[in-house]
Motif scaffolding. Structure first.
Motif, PDB file in Angstrom:
ATOM      1  N   ALA A  61       0.840  -1.207   0.000  1.00  0.00           N
ATOM      2  CA  ALA A  61       0.000   0.000   0.000  1.00  0.00           C
ATOM      3  C   ALA A  61       0.869   1.248   0.000  1.00  0.00           C
ATOM      4  CB  ALA A  61      -0.922  -0.016   1.224  1.00  0.00           C
ATOM      5  N   VAL A  62       1.958   1.216   0.786  1.00  0.00           N
ATOM      6  CA  VAL A  62       2.892   2.350   0.809  1.00  0.00           C
ATOM      7  C   VAL A  62       3.516   2.547  -0.559  1.00  0.00           C
ATOM      8  CG1 VAL A  62       5.088   3.176   1.742  1.00  0.00           C
ATOM      9  CG2 VAL A  62       3.369   2.195   3.276  1.00  0.00           C
ATOM     10  N   VAL A  63       3.925   1.454  -1.206  1.00  0.00           N
ATOM     11  CA  VAL A  63       4.502   1.563  -2.551  1.00  0.00           C
ATOM     12  C   VAL A  63       3.484   2.158  -3.517  1.00  0.00           C
ATOM     13  CG1 VAL A  63       5.440   0.267  -4.508  1.00  0.00           C
ATOM     14  CG2 VAL A  63       6.132  -0.323  -2.194  1.00  0.00           C
ATOM     15  N   GLY A  64       2.230   1.770  -3.375  1.00  0.00           N
ATOM     16  CA  GLY A  64       1.181   2.350  -4.211  1.00  0.00           C
ATOM     17  C   GLY A  64       1.091   3.851  -4.047  1.00  0.00           C
ATOM     18  N   SER A  65       1.257   4.331  -2.814  1.00  0.00           N
ATOM     19  CA  SER A  65       1.184   5.784  -2.578  1.00  0.00           C
ATOM     20  C   SER A  65       2.425   6.498  -3.095  1.00  0.00           C
ATOM     21  CB  SER A  65       0.991   6.067  -1.078  1.00  0.00           C
ATOM     22  OG  SER A  65       2.099   5.621  -0.316  1.00  0.00           O
ATOM     23  N   LEU A  66       3.527   5.774  -3.274  1.00  0.00           N
ATOM     24  CA  LEU A  66       4.757   6.364  -3.810  1.00  0.00           C
ATOM     25  C   LEU A  66       4.840   6.266  -5.329  1.00  0.00           C
ATOM     26  CD1 LEU A  66       7.273   4.833  -1.240  1.00  0.00           C
ATOM     27  CD2 LEU A  66       6.674   7.264  -1.415  1.00  0.00           C
ATOM     28  N   ALA A  67       4.412   5.127  -5.875  1.00  0.00           N
ATOM     29  CA  ALA A  67       4.632   4.849  -7.298  1.00  0.00           C
ATOM     30  C   ALA A  67       3.361   4.804  -8.125  1.00  0.00           C
ATOM     31  CB  ALA A  67       5.374   3.522  -7.443  1.00  0.00           C
ATOM     32  N   GLY A  68       2.202   4.868  -7.488  1.00  0.00           N
ATOM     33  CA  GLY A  68       0.963   4.801  -8.251  1.00  0.00           C
ATOM     34  C   GLY A  68       0.729   3.415  -8.817  1.00  0.00           C
ATOM     35  N   ARG A  69       0.217   3.358 -10.027  1.00  0.00           N
ATOM     36  CA  ARG A  69      -0.174   2.070 -10.621  1.00  0.00           C
ATOM     37  C   ARG A  69       1.004   1.169 -10.953  1.00  0.00           C
ATOM     38  NH1 ARG A  69      -5.853   3.261 -13.638  1.00  0.00           N
ATOM     39  NH2 ARG A  69      -6.366   5.155 -12.477  1.00  0.00           N
ATOM     40  N   LYS A  70       2.206   1.684 -10.915  1.00  0.00           N
ATOM     41  CA  LYS A  70       3.389   0.835 -11.127  1.00  0.00           C
ATOM     42  C   LYS A  70       3.498  -0.245 -10.066  1.00  0.00           C
ATOM     43  CE  LYS A  70       6.645   3.957 -11.341  1.00  0.00           C
ATOM     44  NZ  LYS A  70       8.013   4.526 -11.518  1.00  0.00           N
ATOM     45  N   VAL A  71       2.801  -0.080  -8.947  1.00  0.00           N
ATOM     46  CA  VAL A  71       2.859  -1.071  -7.871  1.00  0.00           C
ATOM     47  C   VAL A  71       2.376  -2.436  -8.355  1.00  0.00           C
ATOM     48  CG1 VAL A  71       0.543  -0.593  -6.972  1.00  0.00           C
ATOM     49  CG2 VAL A  71       2.282  -1.526  -5.448  1.00  0.00           C
ATOM     50  N   PHE A  72       1.477  -2.469  -9.338  1.00  0.00           N
ATOM     51  CA  PHE A  72       0.977  -3.747  -9.835  1.00  0.00           C
ATOM     52  C   PHE A  72       2.103  -4.584 -10.434  1.00  0.00           C
ATOM     53  CE2 PHE A  72      -3.153  -1.285 -10.466  1.00  0.00           C
ATOM     54  CZ  PHE A  72      -3.713  -1.783  -9.297  1.00  0.00           C
ATOM     55  N   ALA A  73       3.073  -3.929 -11.064  1.00  0.00           N
ATOM     56  CA  ALA A  73       4.207  -4.641 -11.653  1.00  0.00           C
ATOM     57  C   ALA A  73       5.316  -4.885 -10.634  1.00  0.00           C
ATOM     58  CB  ALA A  73       4.761  -3.861 -12.845  1.00  0.00           C
ATOM     59  N   LEU A  74       5.446  -3.995  -9.648  1.00  0.00           N
ATOM     60  CA  LEU A  74       6.531  -4.098  -8.676  1.00  0.00           C
ATOM     61  C   LEU A  74       6.316  -5.218  -7.672  1.00  0.00           C
ATOM     62  CD1 LEU A  74       7.155  -0.309  -7.926  1.00  0.00           C
ATOM     63  CD2 LEU A  74       8.701  -1.881  -9.115  1.00  0.00           C
ATOM     64  N   GLY A  75       5.083  -5.417  -7.226  1.00  0.00           N
ATOM     65  CA  GLY A  75       4.824  -6.452  -6.241  1.00  0.00           C
ATOM     66  C   GLY A  75       5.654  -6.233  -4.987  1.00  0.00           C
ATOM     67  N   ASN A  76       6.393  -7.274  -4.570  1.00  0.00           N
ATOM     68  CA  ASN A  76       7.231  -7.193  -3.370  1.00  0.00           C
ATOM     69  C   ASN A  76       8.694  -6.899  -3.689  1.00  0.00           C
ATOM     70  OD1 ASN A  76       5.134  -7.782  -1.498  1.00  0.00           O
ATOM     71  ND2 ASN A  76       5.307  -9.957  -1.989  1.00  0.00           N
ATOM     72  N   LYS A  77       8.976  -6.508  -4.924  1.00  0.00           N
ATOM     73  CA  LYS A  77      10.354  -6.205  -5.293  1.00  0.00           C
ATOM     74  C   LYS A  77      10.860  -4.994  -4.520  1.00  0.00           C
ATOM     75  CE  LYS A  77       9.885  -7.888 -10.057  1.00  0.00           C
ATOM     76  NZ  LYS A  77       9.895  -7.485 -11.483  1.00  0.00           N
ATOM     77  N   THR A  78      12.171  -4.928  -4.355  1.00  0.00           N
ATOM     78  CA  THR A  78      12.782  -3.791  -3.668  1.00  0.00           C
ATOM     79  C   THR A  78      12.428  -2.491  -4.379  1.00  0.00           C
ATOM     80  OG1 THR A  78      14.623  -5.152  -2.918  1.00  0.00           O
ATOM     81  CG2 THR A  78      14.968  -2.767  -2.926  1.00  0.00           C
ATOM     82  N   TYR A  79      12.073  -1.466  -3.615  1.00  0.00           N
ATOM     83  CA  TYR A  79      11.732  -0.166  -4.201  1.00  0.00           C
ATOM     84  C   TYR A  79      13.026   0.614  -4.393  1.00  0.00           C
ATOM     85  CZ  TYR A  79       9.156   4.105  -5.165  1.00  0.00           C
ATOM     86  OH  TYR A  79       8.640   5.219  -5.781  1.00  0.00           O
ATOM     87  N   THR A  80      13.411   0.824  -5.642  1.00  0.00           N
ATOM     88  CA  THR A  80      14.723   1.402  -5.940  1.00  0.00           C
ATOM     89  C   THR A  80      14.680   2.885  -6.301  1.00  0.00           C
ATOM     90  OG1 THR A  80      14.536   0.668  -8.254  1.00  0.00           O
ATOM     91  CG2 THR A  80      15.637  -0.817  -6.708  1.00  0.00           C
TER      92      THR A  80
END
Length: 393
Positions: free
Chosen positions: A243-262
């Motif tokens: 959810a935090v990644v979604g607030s940082l990256a928007g819809r890209k979170v669907f592709a990122l999943g649990n990958k490290t946020y770089t």
């Protein structure tokens, strides 16, 4: 093992201090610059012209077919090299905390180990003659990443590494070792990995929220893959982080999943995002239980994306107020029917099931949360009747 009071002078090749484990295994700590002398660059073995032109490359290719996943046929391995490179740069260049496992090499040739006299410290040395090459049966991705890092930061080529050397082994032995090293270990779950991580910026924010936001304290599981109705937890740290990644990256979170946020997080986002989530969970606190959809990964991820898009469009206050109008309950028949087809589906008995991945259901859930012109937006707010029981995914 041959013993010499004085090591033979002028032996060609590499003479490496080693720790002897048994007749076929030693541990060495070479630098990358040293290691290149007795390891063929794996990328060369996948170049047909180089394989045909150099018998050493050809021999390494024949071994790699047995003991490694070839880069040409493994996208995940290719993609992992740049990620590993970034990690090594953080550690080797920027001085951040890092750790790398020992690499493991297989030599089909039997190598000789020499021992100095007691006066010379009784140190043992592994001798690798010129032209004799080893092949990784574990740690090849790390080796490739170190080569990539050295291209940008030449000084890292002198950093020592732990390397296990198995010599005098058959190719079949190497293949079995590759299998055992890669498949017999117990993999770490995403939740446990996230809980242990202290570097990923999105993870830091999620853990801080879980530990400090009053509405969340005691409700976030740091080790479970998913929470059950009998659990005291309502959501997992994996769900909160996504959810935090979604607030940082928007819809890209669907592709990122649990990958490290770089991606670099601007300083104002590092300050603002936790504050926004505090406000979100203050509003959702009455609904943080197993009777609602609030703790579901797909719902919290959609809320995170909604936060991202609302901040970018200057409509954050409006989005926050809209959360108050949503009927979050899924336990009653009407609630189950309301959320079926959006964040889950109905079972044969009419109960709500959250089966389905974030990527599959996320877009529809996001529309229901944010698009006031959609039927789903009106449906989850009770502005239109919930569909009948046969409405399911």
């Amino acid at each position: 093992m041959d013993t010499y009071e004085v090591l033979p002078p002028g032996l060609p090749g590499q003479m490496l201090a080693c720790l002897v484990i048994d007749a076929n295994r030693v541990v060495i700590k070479p630098s990358l610059n040293q290691m290149e002398a007795f390891v063929v660059d794996p990328t060369l073995t996948e170049d047909p012209k180089r394989v045909a032109a150099d018998h050493r490359v050809r021999e390494a290719f024949e071994v790699r077919q047995k003991v490694q996943r070839l880069l040409s046929g493994n996208k995940a391995k290719r993609d992992n090299v740049p990620a590993y490179s970034r990690y090594l740069i953080q550690g080797l260049v920027k001085g951040e905390t890092h750790v790398t496992p020992p690499q493991s090499l297989v030599f089909t040739s039997k190598l000789r180990v020499y021992q100095a006299s007691a006066d010379a410290g009784a140190q043992t040395y592994l001798h690798v003659p010129p032209g004799v090459k080893g092949v990784h049966d574990d740690g090849e991705t790390q080796y490739l990443a170190r080569l990539a890092v050295r291209n940008e930061h030449p000084e890292t080529g002198d950093a020592p590494m732990a390397v296990v050397v198995d010599h005098g082994r058959s190719i079949d032995w190497g293949g079995q070792a590759f299998h055992d090293l890669n498949l017999l270990g117990v993999p770490m779950s995403a939740a446990v990995a996230i809980a242990a991580d202290g570097r990923d910026p999105a993870t830091k924010i999620a853990k801080k929220l879980a530990e400090e936001v009053p509405a969340l304290v005691g409700l976030v599981s740091f080790d479970a893959r998913q929470v059950s109705a009998k659990s005291g937890s309502v959501l997992t740290i994996t769900t909160l982080r996504r959810a935090v990644v979604g607030s940082l990256a928007g819809r890209k979170v669907f592709a990122l999943g649990n990958k490290t946020y770089t991606d670099d997080i601007p300083e104002h986002d590092q300050n603002d995002i936790p504050l926004v989530w505090r406000q979100v969970f203050a509003r959702l606190q009455p609904h943080l239980n197993h009777s609602t959809v609030v703790g579901l990964p797909v719902v919290l991820t959609a809320i995170g994306i909604g936060v991202h898009e609302a901040r970018n469009s200057g409509t954050l206050d409006s989005f926050m107020r809209s959360l108050d109008t949503i009927l979050w309950d899924k336990s009653a028949e009407e609630g189950a029917q309301r959320w079926a087809g959006i964040a889950g589906k109905l079972t044969e008995t009419g109960n709500f099931s959250s089966a389905g991945g974030v990527k599959d259901l996320g877009h529809r859930t996001l529309v229901a949360l944010t698009d006031h012109t959609s039927d789903d937006y009106k449906r989850i707010r009770g502005l239109t009747p919930a569909p009948s029981m046969d409405a399911s995914l």
